[in-house]
Design a protein around this motif. Structure first.
Motif, PDB file in Angstrom:
ATOM      1  N   PHE A 234      67.566  74.177  50.480  1.00 52.15           N
ATOM      2  CA  PHE A 234      68.654  73.228  50.246  1.00 52.15           C
ATOM      3  C   PHE A 234      68.910  72.976  48.765  1.00 52.15           C
ATOM      4  O   PHE A 234      69.788  72.195  48.415  1.00 52.15           O
ATOM      5  CB  PHE A 234      68.331  71.901  50.943  1.00 52.15           C
ATOM      6  N   ALA A 235      68.127  73.600  47.901  1.00 52.45           N
ATOM      7  CA  ALA A 235      68.346  73.483  46.455  1.00 52.45           C
ATOM      8  C   ALA A 235      68.894  74.807  45.942  1.00 52.45           C
ATOM      9  O   ALA A 235      68.308  75.866  46.161  1.00 52.45           O
ATOM     10  CB  ALA A 235      67.045  73.135  45.741  1.00 52.45           C
ATOM     11  N   GLY A 236      70.044  74.739  45.291  1.00 57.06           N
ATOM     12  CA  GLY A 236      70.665  75.949  44.770  1.00 57.06           C
ATOM     13  C   GLY A 236      71.296  75.721  43.410  1.00 57.06           C
ATOM     14  O   GLY A 236      71.146  74.652  42.793  1.00 57.06           O
ATOM     15  N   THR A 240      71.719  70.155  44.948  1.00 59.05           N
ATOM     16  CA  THR A 240      70.897  69.975  46.139  1.00 59.05           C
ATOM     17  C   THR A 240      71.701  69.316  47.250  1.00 59.05           C
ATOM     18  O   THR A 240      72.403  68.331  47.015  1.00 59.05           O
ATOM     19  CB  THR A 240      69.667  69.104  45.815  1.00 59.05           C
ATOM     20  N   ASP A 241      71.615  69.882  48.432  1.00 59.65           N
ATOM     21  CA  ASP A 241      72.263  69.310  49.613  1.00 59.65           C
ATOM     22  C   ASP A 241      71.347  68.216  50.159  1.00 59.65           C
ATOM     23  O   ASP A 241      70.516  68.459  51.042  1.00 59.65           O
ATOM     24  CB  ASP A 241      72.507  70.404  50.643  1.00 59.65           C
ATOM     25  N   TYR A 242      71.485  66.993  49.650  1.00 59.89           N
ATOM     26  CA  TYR A 242      70.564  65.921  50.011  1.00 59.89           C
ATOM     27  C   TYR A 242      70.653  65.521  51.490  1.00 59.89           C
ATOM     28  O   TYR A 242      69.623  65.314  52.127  1.00 59.89           O
ATOM     29  CB  TYR A 242      70.791  64.709  49.111  1.00 59.89           C
TER      30      TYR A 242
END
Length: 280
Positions: A234-236, A240-242
């Motif tokens: 989910f971190a790119g 981050t897509d929290y």
């Protein structure tokens, strides 16, 4: 001299309950915050109500589940944790029996060296450990995630303390009856240190389930990685897509919480027995 009656004890009891509730809320709030974040969109974080009240975006869970091969990651985690627990229990029992019951030259010095391992930060050993794992071709394998954690210094210490608290006459009588070391360990020692073994098993399994840095560095293949490494999906580069990360944290933490709730009575009983063994 006057004795405090029920009326005098009542305020103190209310104060203790209030403090207990506040401590419980302090521990539960992070779980609640993660749950709320998993049900909100990425843009809903501007006000206090957005941070504390869910908006029921269940699609975050579908997106999180599709982000990584979770069934395989869960299977890997259970396999790694189970094997690590078996190894840790075996080494803790054998070493704890040797340090607590057997008498041999240099026992105190050797035990001090084992305890000294707890003083070494694990992060300073990552580079040499990575080089060793490369040389023996253990990168991207289950072995590198199991064998290095197959011995617990805390477990060895705990089992040793239990054996030191047992009457020496038990083992002396068994020796007079012709029992060997392994027979004494299996028939006398292991049943008596069962509470300590339960504590060690729970601690090692939870540590294995929550491990992230070690498998993240030592593995790249999702076929052998645990669930904690899957959270890195989910971190790119775009951030981050929290909400997705929070949703993944919820369904990867739920099995551990259920496992603990089912075994909490045994955990508390074992902890109390362990405390008695350590005092001995």
């Amino acid at each position: 001299m006057t004795l405090a009656g029920p009326t005098a004890r009542r305020p103190r009891g209310a104060l203790r309950r209030t403090v207990a509730v506040l401590i419980a809320l302090a521990f539960l709030f992070p779980f609640y915050y993660v749950l709320v974040t998993s049900l909100n969109s990425a843009s809903q974080s501007s006000t206090l109500a957005d941070l504390l009240l869910p908006h029921w975006h269940w699609e975050n869970y579908a997106r999180a589940w599709a982000a990584a091969p979770w069934p395989r990651l869960f299977l890997n985690t259970v396999l790694i944790g189970a094997c690590t627990v078996v190894l840790a229990l075996a080494t803790s029992l054998l070493a704890g029996f040797a340090f607590g019951v057997m008498r041999f030259r240099g026992r105190g010095l050797l035990f001090a060296l084992v305890m000294a391992v707890m003083m070494v930060p694990g992060t300073v050993l990552i580079i040499p450990d990575y080089i060793i794992a490369t040389d023996i071709h253990w990168l991207d394998t289950y072995w590198i995630q199991i064998v290095p954690w197959g011995a617990s210094v805390f477990g060895i210490f705990l089992v040793r303390q239990f054996f030191l608290g047992l009457p020496a006459e038990l083992f002396d009588a068994a020796e007079l009856d012709g029992a060997g070391r392994f027979r004494m360990l299996w028939s006398i020692g292991m049943p008596l240190v069962r509470p300590a073994m339960l504590i060690i098993a729970l601690q090692v399994f939870l540590a294995s389930w929550n491990s992230f840095l070690w498998p993240f560095i030592m593995t790249q293949d999702p076929n052998v990685q645990p669930v904690e490494v899957g959270l890195a999906a989910f971190a790119g580069a775009d951030g981050t897509d929290y909400p997705g990360l929070a949703a993944a944290v919820v369904f990867t933490t739920a099995p551990v919480l259920a496992f603990f709730l089912v075994l909490q009575r045994h955990f508390v009983t074992g902890a109390m027995s362990t405390a008695g063994g350590v005092r001995g």
